[in-house]
Design a protein around this motif. Sequence first.
Motif, PDB file in Angstrom:
ATOM      1  N   ASP A 102       0.843  -1.198   0.000  1.00 25.08           N
ATOM      2  CA  ASP A 102       0.000   0.000   0.000  1.00 25.08           C
ATOM      3  C   ASP A 102       0.880   1.251   0.000  1.00 25.08           C
ATOM      4  OD1 ASP A 102      -2.314   1.446  -0.172  1.00 25.08           O
ATOM      5  OD2 ASP A 102      -3.154   0.784   1.737  1.00 25.08           O
ATOM      6  N   ASP A 103       0.262   2.378  -0.337  1.00 25.87           N
ATOM      7  CA  ASP A 103       1.041   3.606  -0.375  1.00 25.87           C
ATOM      8  C   ASP A 103       1.269   4.168   1.020  1.00 25.87           C
ATOM      9  OD1 ASP A 103      -1.650   4.276  -0.161  1.00 25.87           O
ATOM     10  OD2 ASP A 103      -1.657   5.687  -1.846  1.00 25.87           O
ATOM     11  N   VAL A 104       0.204   4.327   1.800  1.00 23.56           N
ATOM     12  CA  VAL A 104       0.310   4.944   3.120  1.00 23.56           C
ATOM     13  C   VAL A 104      -0.352   4.046   4.168  1.00 23.56           C
ATOM     14  CG1 VAL A 104      -0.297   6.939   4.547  1.00 23.56           C
ATOM     15  CG2 VAL A 104       0.266   7.272   2.122  1.00 23.56           C
ATOM     16  N   PHE A 106      -1.775   3.992   7.919  1.00 24.51           N
ATOM     17  CA  PHE A 106      -2.265   4.977   8.896  1.00 24.51           C
ATOM     18  C   PHE A 106      -2.857   4.210  10.081  1.00 24.51           C
ATOM     19  CE2 PHE A 106      -5.716   8.485   9.470  1.00 24.51           C
ATOM     20  CZ  PHE A 106      -4.956   9.176  10.392  1.00 24.51           C
ATOM     21  N   THR A 107      -4.167   4.065  10.177  1.00 22.74           N
ATOM     22  CA  THR A 107      -4.748   3.380  11.340  1.00 22.74           C
ATOM     23  C   THR A 107      -4.539   1.872  11.297  1.00 22.74           C
ATOM     24  OG1 THR A 107      -6.912   3.041  10.306  1.00 22.74           O
ATOM     25  CG2 THR A 107      -6.556   5.126  11.489  1.00 22.74           C
ATOM     26  N   GLY A 108      -4.349   1.328  10.109  1.00 18.72           N
ATOM     27  CA  GLY A 108      -4.213  -0.120   9.948  1.00 18.72           C
ATOM     28  C   GLY A 108      -5.517  -0.802   9.560  1.00 18.72           C
ATOM     29  N   THR A 110      -7.379  -0.477   6.877  1.00 25.05           N
ATOM     30  CA  THR A 110      -7.371  -0.940   5.479  1.00 25.05           C
ATOM     31  C   THR A 110      -6.624  -2.270   5.357  1.00 25.05           C
ATOM     32  OG1 THR A 110      -7.502   1.312   4.648  1.00 25.05           O
ATOM     33  CG2 THR A 110      -6.604  -0.339   3.136  1.00 25.05           C
ATOM     34  N   ARG A 135       2.704   6.606   8.347  1.00 20.61           N
ATOM     35  CA  ARG A 135       2.495   7.918   8.967  1.00 20.61           C
ATOM     36  C   ARG A 135       2.062   7.818  10.426  1.00 20.61           C
ATOM     37  NH1 ARG A 135      -2.912  11.124   7.347  1.00 20.61           N
ATOM     38  NH2 ARG A 135      -2.261  12.016   9.340  1.00 20.61           N
ATOM     39  N   ASN A 158      -1.601  15.453   5.918  1.00 21.98           N
ATOM     40  CA  ASN A 158      -1.945  14.473   4.909  1.00 21.98           C
ATOM     41  C   ASN A 158      -0.701  14.204   4.049  1.00 21.98           C
ATOM     42  OD1 ASN A 158      -4.028  12.891   3.533  1.00 21.98           O
ATOM     43  ND2 ASN A 158      -3.587  14.280   1.818  1.00 21.98           N
ATOM     44  N   ILE A 159      -0.553  12.963   3.682  1.00 22.19           N
ATOM     45  CA  ILE A 159       0.554  12.591   2.794  1.00 22.19           C
ATOM     46  C   ILE A 159       0.008  12.477   1.374  1.00 22.19           C
ATOM     47  CG2 ILE A 159       2.256  10.805   2.233  1.00 22.19           C
ATOM     48  CD1 ILE A 159       2.950  11.867   4.902  1.00 22.19           C
TER      49      ILE A 159
HETATM   50  P1  5GP Z   1      -5.757   3.270   7.278  1.00 20.89           P
HETATM   51  O1  5GP Z   1      -6.775   2.276   6.851  1.00 20.89           O
HETATM   52  O2  5GP Z   1      -4.466   2.620   7.729  1.00 20.89           O
HETATM   53  O3  5GP Z   1      -6.294   4.254   8.259  1.00 20.89           O
HETATM   54  O4  5GP Z   1      -5.419   4.148   6.022  1.00 20.89           O
HETATM   55  C1  5GP Z   1      -4.678   3.607   4.989  1.00 20.89           C
HETATM   56  C2  5GP Z   1      -5.376   3.778   3.682  1.00 20.89           C
HETATM   57  O5  5GP Z   1      -5.896   5.077   3.548  1.00 20.89           O
HETATM   58  C3  5GP Z   1      -4.372   3.559   2.583  1.00 20.89           C
HETATM   59  O6  5GP Z   1      -4.938   2.758   1.558  1.00 20.89           O
HETATM   60  C4  5GP Z   1      -4.045   4.949   2.106  1.00 20.89           C
HETATM   61  O7  5GP Z   1      -4.108   5.006   0.693  1.00 20.89           O
HETATM   62  C5  5GP Z   1      -5.107   5.844   2.705  1.00 20.89           C
HETATM   63  N1  5GP Z   1      -4.483   6.909   3.504  1.00 20.89           N
HETATM   64  C6  5GP Z   1      -4.521   7.113   4.835  1.00 20.89           C
HETATM   65  N2  5GP Z   1      -3.866   8.219   5.180  1.00 20.89           N
HETATM   66  C7  5GP Z   1      -3.374   8.713   4.036  1.00 20.89           C
HETATM   67  C8  5GP Z   1      -2.575   9.854   3.706  1.00 20.89           C
HETATM   68  O8  5GP Z   1      -2.176  10.678   4.540  1.00 20.89           O
HETATM   69  N3  5GP Z   1      -2.276  10.020   2.396  1.00 20.89           N
HETATM   70  C9  5GP Z   1      -2.678   9.143   1.437  1.00 20.89           C
HETATM   71  N4  5GP Z   1      -2.301   9.367   0.171  1.00 20.89           N
HETATM   72  N5  5GP Z   1      -3.426   8.079   1.698  1.00 20.89           N
HETATM   73  C10 5GP Z   1      -3.762   7.872   2.994  1.00 20.89           C
END
Ligand code: 5GP
Length: 176
Positions: A102-104, A106-108, A110, A135, A158-159
Amino acid sequence: TENTVILDGVGVKRALTRIAHEVLERNKGVKDLVLVGIRTGGVYLAHELSLRLEEIEGEKVPVGAVDITLYRDDIKGHSEHLPVGKTEIPFSIEGKKVVLVDDVLFTGRTIRAAMDAIMDHGRPSCIQLAVLVDRGHRDLPIRADFVGRNVPTSLKENITVAFDAANKPTEVVLEK
Ligand code: 5GP
Ligand code: MG
């Protein structure tokens, strides 16, 4: 707003090349290895890793895709009854080593959902995780095995992971 370039084009390429080598070192080559990218950025990056793995090892590594949009446990109400995002894994993952990309991170959430989608598809021998940017701010006990850059962020930041028209990564920017 103030933006900081975390990785320029060359930096992204170097990070991906390093990750490809780390994947090979961890798995002792590409035998039984498959890549699964998370739509959309993760799929582009999975293809970049696959190209590098082939360059280094001389063997193709298959790339699949999962779409997690409707699968995240904070979005869906009742897990069993909501449609799952499109999963395109046109090969068997039975007994395979799956590297999720994955690209980023964050919370985990996804990644948790992606692991569900993969397990629905077959029984891999293991799942590893590669991300271009971690991040922080995890809600779940999930960590990446391979990380391009750790970028401490505030929740407001935000990234941006930018890609060109050929879906090649061009830069990573922290937007304040
Ligand atoms: P999570 O599920 O870990 O909170 O977020 C991860 C998913 O959300 C990744 O698929 C990612 O693409 C997107 N995401 C979360 N935060 C960011 C961010 O700051 N920038 C980008 N480009 N994507 C993010
Ligand atoms: Mg995403």
